[in-house]
Design a protein around this motif. Structure first.
Motif, PDB file in Angstrom:
ATOM      1  N   ASN A  96      -7.985   3.642  -4.535  1.00  8.56           N
ATOM      2  CA  ASN A  96      -6.554   3.391  -4.419  1.00  8.56           C
ATOM      3  C   ASN A  96      -6.208   2.127  -5.188  1.00  8.56           C
ATOM      4  N   PHE A  97      -6.243   2.226  -6.515  1.00  8.25           N
ATOM      5  CA  PHE A  97      -5.940   1.078  -7.347  1.00  8.25           C
ATOM      6  C   PHE A  97      -5.311   1.541  -8.659  1.00  8.25           C
ATOM      7  N   PRO A  98      -4.536   0.662  -9.313  1.00  6.15           N
ATOM      8  CA  PRO A  98      -3.887   1.013 -10.572  1.00  6.15           C
ATOM      9  C   PRO A  98      -4.806   0.728 -11.752  1.00  6.15           C
ATOM     10  N   GLU A  99      -4.331   1.085 -12.915  1.00  5.68           N
ATOM     11  CA  GLU A  99      -5.105   0.868 -14.143  1.00  5.68           C
ATOM     12  C   GLU A  99      -5.375  -0.614 -14.396  1.00  5.68           C
ATOM     13  N   ASP A 100      -4.461  -1.459 -13.943  1.00  8.50           N
ATOM     14  CA  ASP A 100      -4.650  -2.900 -14.142  1.00  8.50           C
ATOM     15  C   ASP A 100      -5.956  -3.386 -13.538  1.00  8.50           C
ATOM     16  N   PHE A 101      -6.361  -2.761 -12.437  1.00 10.38           N
ATOM     17  CA  PHE A 101      -7.629  -3.163 -11.810  1.00 10.38           C
ATOM     18  C   PHE A 101      -8.799  -2.890 -12.746  1.00 10.38           C
ATOM     19  N   LEU A 102      -8.770  -1.762 -13.439  1.00  6.12           N
ATOM     20  CA  LEU A 102      -9.830  -1.467 -14.402  1.00  6.12           C
ATOM     21  C   LEU A 102      -9.789  -2.427 -15.583  1.00  6.12           C
ATOM     22  N   HIS A 103      -8.593  -2.883 -15.955  1.00  9.17           N
ATOM     23  CA  HIS A 103      -8.494  -3.910 -17.004  1.00  9.17           C
ATOM     24  C   HIS A 103      -9.271  -5.156 -16.567  1.00  9.17           C
ATOM     25  N   TYR A 104      -9.067  -5.550 -15.314  1.00 11.86           N
ATOM     26  CA  TYR A 104      -9.794  -6.705 -14.781  1.00 11.86           C
ATOM     27  C   TYR A 104     -11.294  -6.445 -14.797  1.00 11.86           C
TER      28      TYR A 104
END
Length: 427
Positions: A2-10
């Motif tokens: 349950n996370f957005p793409e921004d989390f994968l950027h991090y």
């Protein structure tokens, strides 16, 4: 999950995943030589990356998605800007992706490489309903990291405020004196009467004062008349004199007073009434016309404070809060808290803006020094951070906190926040 793409950027930017024995989805050995630089504009997510696929080193861009099929949803397959993507990084690889030329795009799946503890910590931070996501964790973050990020947010805040200064400066054809005059007038209204003060300053340009700098009564008449307070019938000697003076000056300079009804008195302490603030403002003009030049010259904080001390406010205001009736005793000088507010919101801002505009670090440093010497503001936001053990010693820190709250906490931009990033790294 349950996370957005921004989390994968991090996760990609800080390589917060299992880097051992990396392979692409088709089994080719993968080494990350450089993850690239986060791209905040249009195009692939990371630029100038370098990876080794098998025996070949590739340089180019990285695109990141939750699912590989998002490539198709976003129509990258028909966008030439994505032809230089050398690696597709996804949480789940659910479909094979090909470039425009038909070649298969290498993909790295992170589904089983991100620690559950990191995902849980992120979800606890990002998905919280509070507007202060890290209220429970921030006390455990090293003070140096917090202070460092507050320095950044302070600069962000003043750079944003500088934009408003530049807009007015351009409107006034580069006249710093007049620009400063408008901003300090607005500051004299504080929150409640900021707009009326701003409109008043537009109705009465500063240059008019200079022609009457040796006549305090005429300065006061210009101020109260332009503010719309001299249209009534008066009994007292002082307001009648103001009215007579303004009738002449109004015709001479074609002044159009603002509507008196826009000034607010309700639910205000008498010492904050706009009439008394206007009397103080007139006295400041009498004492220090072309105040911007004086602010730029005075280097010490004590000297800046003295510009607002011992203002020659007309004695009439020692027994009046307005023109309607007398009062027992009135303090006519600007209080220390109000002076601090002006030094923070106008003087420090203009030192910073002037330094930015002219490329002069000296004035920016003076602005920072002034902020460090002023006490922190007192409001509900500052109190919440203080309760979370964030040390807020001065206005430099409190201004940084206000920017942090508005631009990061309220918008849940934990992944762009140095404090939030540190909390996630502690997972």
């Amino acid at each position: 999950m349950n996370f957005p793409e921004d989390f994968l950027h991090y996760v990609w930017q800080f390589r917060s995943f299992d880097n051992n024995d990396l392979t692409t989805a088709d089994g080719e050995n993968l080494k990350i030589l450089h993850q690239g630089f986060l791209n905040k504009n249009a195009g692939p997510d990371f630029n100038n990356a370098k990876v080794q696929l098998g025996e070949t080193v590739w340089a180019g861009n990285i695109e990141i998605h939750i699912k590989s099929s998002d490539w198709l949803k976003h129509n990258h397959q028909s966008n030439a800007s994505y032809e230089n993507v050398i690696l597709h990084v996804v949480y789940e690889n659910d479909v094979e992706i090909k470039r425009i030329d038909g070649s298969v795009l290498p993909v790295l799946e992170l589904k089983n490489r991100i620690a559950d503890a990191l995902i849980e910590k992120y979800e606890n931070l990002f998905l919280t309903l509070t507007d202060f996501p890290c209220i429970a964790q921030i006390r455990h973050v090293d003070k140096l990291i917090v202070d460092s990020f507050l320095s950044r947010t302070l600069v962000e805040r003043f750079e944003q405020k500088t934009q408003a200064v530049m807009e007015t400066l351009n409107e006034l054809n580069g006249n710093w004196d007049e620009t400063f005059y408008r901003f300090i007038a607005r500051n004299f209204g504080f929150k409640v009467n900021a707009l009326p003060f701003e409109l008043f300053a537009k109705a009465l340009p500063q240059q008019i004062y200079s022609k009457h700098k040796n006549n305090q009564l005429q300065i006061e008449a210009l101020v109260f008349g332009s503010a719309g307070f001299l249209n009534n019938k008066f009994d007292g000697e002082y307001p009648i004199k103001l009215q007579q003076e303004f009738r002449f000056l109004q015709k001479k300079y074609n002044i159009k007073p603002i509507e008196v009804s826009i000034w607010k008195f309700m639910r205000m302490r008498p010492q904050n009434f706009p009439t008394l603030r206007l009397a103080q403002f007139a006295a400041l003009i009498v004492k220090s016309n072309h105040l911007f030049s004086k602010v730029m010259e005075v280097r010490e904080v004590a000297g800046l404070r003295r510009l607002f001390d011992d203002l020659p406010v007309n004695d009439y205001w020692k027994t009046h809060y307005h023109f309607k009736s007398e009062a027992v005793s009135v303090s006519t000088q600007i209080g220390k808290t109000s002076v601090d507010n002006i030094l923070l919101n106008t003087v420090a801002l203009f030192l910073f803006a002037y330094g930015k505009h002219t490329g002069t670090q000296f004035y920016i440093s003076r602005a920072i020094k002034l902020l460090e010497s002023l006490p922190a503001e007192e409001n509900a936001i500052i109190e919440r951070f203080d309760s979370a053990n964030v040390k807020i010693d001065n206005a430099f820190a409190s201004q940084g906190i206000l920017q942090l709250k508005k631009q990061y906490c309220d918008q849940k931009k934990c992944l762009s926040c140095g404090i939030g990033i540190k909390i996630l790294k502690q997972a």
